[in-house]
Design an enzyme around this catalytic site. Sequence first.
Site, PDB file in Angstrom:
ATOM      1  N   ARG A  50      31.139  37.083  38.884  1.00 51.84           N
ATOM      2  CA  ARG A  50      32.241  36.372  39.524  1.00 51.84           C
ATOM      3  C   ARG A  50      33.432  37.310  39.658  1.00 51.84           C
ATOM      4  O   ARG A  50      33.677  38.140  38.780  1.00 51.84           O
ATOM      5  CB  ARG A  50      32.639  35.158  38.696  1.00 51.84           C
ATOM      6  N   ASP A  52      37.735  37.212  40.504  1.00 52.14           N
ATOM      7  CA  ASP A  52      38.873  36.306  40.515  1.00 52.14           C
ATOM      8  C   ASP A  52      39.546  36.284  41.884  1.00 52.14           C
ATOM      9  O   ASP A  52      39.247  37.093  42.767  1.00 52.14           O
ATOM     10  CB  ASP A  52      39.898  36.734  39.461  1.00 52.14           C
ATOM     11  N   TYR A 111      32.906  48.723  38.813  1.00 56.73           N
ATOM     12  CA  TYR A 111      34.169  48.300  39.414  1.00 56.73           C
ATOM     13  C   TYR A 111      35.010  49.523  39.751  1.00 56.73           C
ATOM     14  O   TYR A 111      34.887  50.581  39.111  1.00 56.73           O
ATOM     15  CB  TYR A 111      34.961  47.407  38.456  1.00 56.73           C
ATOM     16  N   ARG A 202      41.139  44.790  34.484  1.00 53.87           N
ATOM     17  CA  ARG A 202      42.579  44.732  34.781  1.00 53.87           C
ATOM     18  C   ARG A 202      43.414  44.977  33.526  1.00 53.87           C
ATOM     19  O   ARG A 202      44.509  45.551  33.598  1.00 53.87           O
ATOM     20  CB  ARG A 202      42.923  43.395  35.409  1.00 53.87           C
TER      21      ARG A 202
END
Length: 256
Positions: A50, A52, A111, A202
């Site tokens: 998933r 965000d 990522y 993050r």
Amino acid sequence: MPRFALKIEYHGAPFAGWQRQKEQPSVQQAVEQALRKLDPSVDTIAAAGRTDAGVHGLAQVAHCDMVRDWDPFRLSEALNHHLKPAPVAILAAARVADDWHARFSATERRYMFRLLARRAPVTHDAGLVWQVKQPLDRAAMQAGADRLIGHHDFTTFRSTICQADSPMKTLDELRVEEIARPDAVEYRFHVRARSFLHNQVRSFVGTLERVGAGAWTPDDVTAALNARNRAACGPVCPPQGLYLAGVGYKDDPFAP
């Protein structure tokens, strides 16, 4: 029912995230609606992970079951037709085994985070990068990043609403790349692991930015990690610079 893997690219700005949500647009919903134009029996799709709200996808992977045994190329072309004008594209489709699963068959997730250092406001990259005003020390950020690689308790770098059973994760790569541009300096954080905690990337980048700015040292990163306390984390950076860059499988379903 034939099962297909889909490699999906998307701009995350218009969406409340990947996952289908009540009364809010999502990437999953956009793809499922396109699929139902081809096969009304399609119920849902499963994704490798998933993302965000505001987070982008360069190569998200999902799978679906369909009644018709489509030619993969024609399936991707038909889906792209029905996805317009949403900023979502099917880069590739592939026929996979009935027990293949986009999430559970994955061996790694990759990522990338883009951080842009320049004083002038961002125009062309608006919504695609996190902007700071001053250049950062890449070597210091890499030294801090190196403290995070390996198997650790990442409670400090985990959102308080994270639903993972354990904070223990193995981080395989956290590499900081510096790219000189005529108008700015761009830093790209390349992160790789089998799986991640909520907001983990993050949290890493926000903390390492503090190191690059000179407010933290690499030793402070180690201390934050060892604290196993969310309050010890640096600032969590905004979502718009984050991209799901790829998903790894033992046998790549999209390989030529």
